[in-house]
Design a protein around this motif. Structure first.
Motif, PDB file in Angstrom:
ATOM      1  N   LEU A   1       0.827  -1.203   0.000  1.00 30.44           N
ATOM      2  CA  LEU A   1       0.000   0.000   0.000  1.00 30.44           C
ATOM      3  C   LEU A   1       0.866   1.261   0.000  1.00 30.44           C
ATOM      4  CD1 LEU A   1      -2.808  -0.967   2.553  1.00 30.44           C
ATOM      5  CD2 LEU A   1      -3.008  -0.758   0.070  1.00 30.44           C
ATOM      6  N   GLY A   2       1.963   1.215   0.766  1.00 30.82           N
ATOM      7  CA  GLY A   2       2.874   2.358   0.797  1.00 30.82           C
ATOM      8  C   GLY A   2       3.518   2.613  -0.543  1.00 30.82           C
ATOM      9  N   GLY A   3       3.880   1.539  -1.248  1.00 33.21           N
ATOM     10  CA  GLY A   3       4.456   1.695  -2.577  1.00 33.21           C
ATOM     11  C   GLY A   3       3.447   2.243  -3.569  1.00 33.21           C
ATOM     12  N   ALA A   4       2.213   1.747  -3.495  1.00 32.55           N
ATOM     13  CA  ALA A   4       1.166   2.234  -4.397  1.00 32.55           C
ATOM     14  C   ALA A   4       0.851   3.700  -4.124  1.00 32.55           C
ATOM     15  CB  ALA A   4      -0.096   1.382  -4.240  1.00 32.55           C
ATOM     16  N   TRP A   5       0.762   4.044  -2.854  1.00 33.05           N
ATOM     17  CA  TRP A   5       0.471   5.434  -2.487  1.00 33.05           C
ATOM     18  C   TRP A   5       1.592   6.366  -2.939  1.00 33.05           C
ATOM     19  CZ3 TRP A   5      -3.310   8.501  -0.953  1.00 33.05           C
ATOM     20  CH2 TRP A   5      -2.992   9.724  -0.370  1.00 33.05           C
TER      21      TRP A   5
ATOM     22  N   VAL B   1      10.755  -8.241  -1.013  1.00 36.15           N
ATOM     23  CA  VAL B   1      10.420  -7.234   0.002  1.00 36.15           C
ATOM     24  C   VAL B   1      11.362  -6.038  -0.121  1.00 36.15           C
ATOM     25  CG1 VAL B   1      10.253  -6.757   2.472  1.00 36.15           C
ATOM     26  CG2 VAL B   1       9.509  -8.970   1.583  1.00 36.15           C
ATOM     27  N   GLY B   2      12.635  -6.339  -0.368  1.00 37.77           N
ATOM     28  CA  GLY B   2      13.607  -5.264  -0.554  1.00 37.77           C
ATOM     29  C   GLY B   2      13.274  -4.385  -1.742  1.00 37.77           C
ATOM     30  N   LEU B   3      12.698  -4.990  -2.789  1.00 36.01           N
ATOM     31  CA  LEU B   3      12.276  -4.211  -3.954  1.00 36.01           C
ATOM     32  C   LEU B   3      11.227  -3.177  -3.552  1.00 36.01           C
ATOM     33  CD1 LEU B   3      11.516  -5.628  -7.467  1.00 36.01           C
ATOM     34  CD2 LEU B   3      10.045  -3.891  -6.468  1.00 36.01           C
ATOM     35  N   LEU B   4      10.266  -3.580  -2.729  1.00 36.66           N
ATOM     36  CA  LEU B   4       9.239  -2.650  -2.262  1.00 36.66           C
ATOM     37  C   LEU B   4       9.851  -1.517  -1.452  1.00 36.66           C
ATOM     38  CD1 LEU B   4       6.381  -5.066  -1.107  1.00 36.66           C
ATOM     39  CD2 LEU B   4       6.292  -3.441  -3.006  1.00 36.66           C
ATOM     40  N   VAL B   5      10.770  -1.871  -0.545  1.00 39.37           N
ATOM     41  CA  VAL B   5      11.425  -0.860   0.287  1.00 39.37           C
ATOM     42  C   VAL B   5      12.213   0.108  -0.577  1.00 39.37           C
ATOM     43  CG1 VAL B   5      13.170  -0.494   2.080  1.00 39.37           C
ATOM     44  CG2 VAL B   5      11.544  -2.389   2.289  1.00 39.37           C
TER      45      VAL B   5
END
Length: 292
Positions: free
Chosen positions: A40-44, A85-89
């Motif tokens: 959600l944080g990445g999408a936002w 997960v690292g990709l999202l971060v």
């Protein structure tokens, strides 16, 4: 029957105070709660970036994040799920651009620069004195960090980064969490590699290197230096050095908090290392957010 024997052998090599099953449950819940929040944080962050610019503004963050995650996986610094997960971060961090950009690409993204610094420092520290750590049973698995470890160390920073465009406090929380995670890993890895006198932080009595809650002079100094470097690299997101000093102090306080948790609730078998790391980054981020 064979599975029961294998399970018993694995438990025989388990050296933590917390039961293995409880540790796995805690780590699993941490992943199941945090990963959707990171999505959600990445999408936002992506939608906010597009609203402030254009779809082309996503090109660099996406390409760089995919490449960075692939590199981390190929270097065997993380398992494939952990690299995801690292990709999202990385993506969330890459979408945080300072108000007055300095250069372009990585140089206009202080959170991303700080994340890269964290990776370089922890990568080097993990491999420093590896043979000695392996001989003592203290080395990280050669398959790399698990998804729960990445979430525990970087999840709080990523969520703060997603809010970082709204106030200096949120960005400060992101940077403090990254600096604390760096300090924790560097101090632990360097301290275990060098050995030397180690004291239990709550009772100030000598313990073996690698003991939960144990601190050494070499490890602590290395961790503080690592935190300072991360804050220095990420300081372009602040208007003054005072803000950077506050973040550095919060990261150091988080490092102490981590050791105290290790010597108490982790040593008592209540919580596992992943949850301790998560709470320590949350503590550091919270202090920075409150002070800024």
């Amino acid at each position: 029957m064979d599975e029961e024997i294998q399970g018993s052998l694995k438990d025989a090599h388990w050296t933590k105070a917390i039961p293995r099953a409880r540790d796995w449950r805690q780590s699993g819940w941490l992943v199941w709660v945090m990963v959707p929040l990171l999505v959600l944080g990445g999408a936002w962050s992506g939608l906010s970036a597009v609203a402030a610019g254009s779809v082309r503004s996503l090109l660099f963050p996406v390409v760089f994040s995919v490449g960075f995650a692939g590199l981390v996986w190929m270097l065997r610094s993380a398992t494939l799920p952990a690299a995801g997960v690292g990709l999202l971060v990385c993506l969330i961090s890459a979408l945080v651009v300072v108000r007055v950009p300095i250069g372009s690409g990585v140089f206009a993204r202080p959170a991303l620069s700080a994340l890269i610094t964290l990776f370089v420092l922890t990568f080097a520290a993990t491999r420093f004195g590896r043979r000695r750590k392996e001989a003592r049973g203290l080395a990280e698995a050669r398959s790399g960090r698990r998804a729960s470890q990445v979430v525990a160390n970087l999840g709080v920073a990523a969520l703060c980064a997603a809010m970082g465009r709204y106030s200096v406090g949120w960005y400060g929380g992101c940077l403090a969490a990254l600096a604390e995670a760096t300090a924790d890993t560097v101090s632990s890895e360097v301290g275990q590699a060098l050995g030397g006198p180690t004291w239990l932080i709550t009772k100030l009595r000598r313990v073996q290197a690698g003991r939960d809650g144990g601190v050494s002079l070499a490890g602590s100094l290395s961790g503080v230096v690592g935190a300072g470097l991360v804050v220095l690299v990420g300081s372009r997101g602040f208007a003054s050095w005072t803000d950077a000093g506050v973040v550095f102090a919060a990261a150091c306080a988080g490092l102490v908090f981590d050791s105290v948790l290790g010597a108490t609730v982790e040593e008592w078998g209540w919580v596992g290392n992943d949850l301790v790391n998560f709470l320590s980054t949350l503590f550091a981020a919270g202090l920075a957010w409150l002070w800024l």
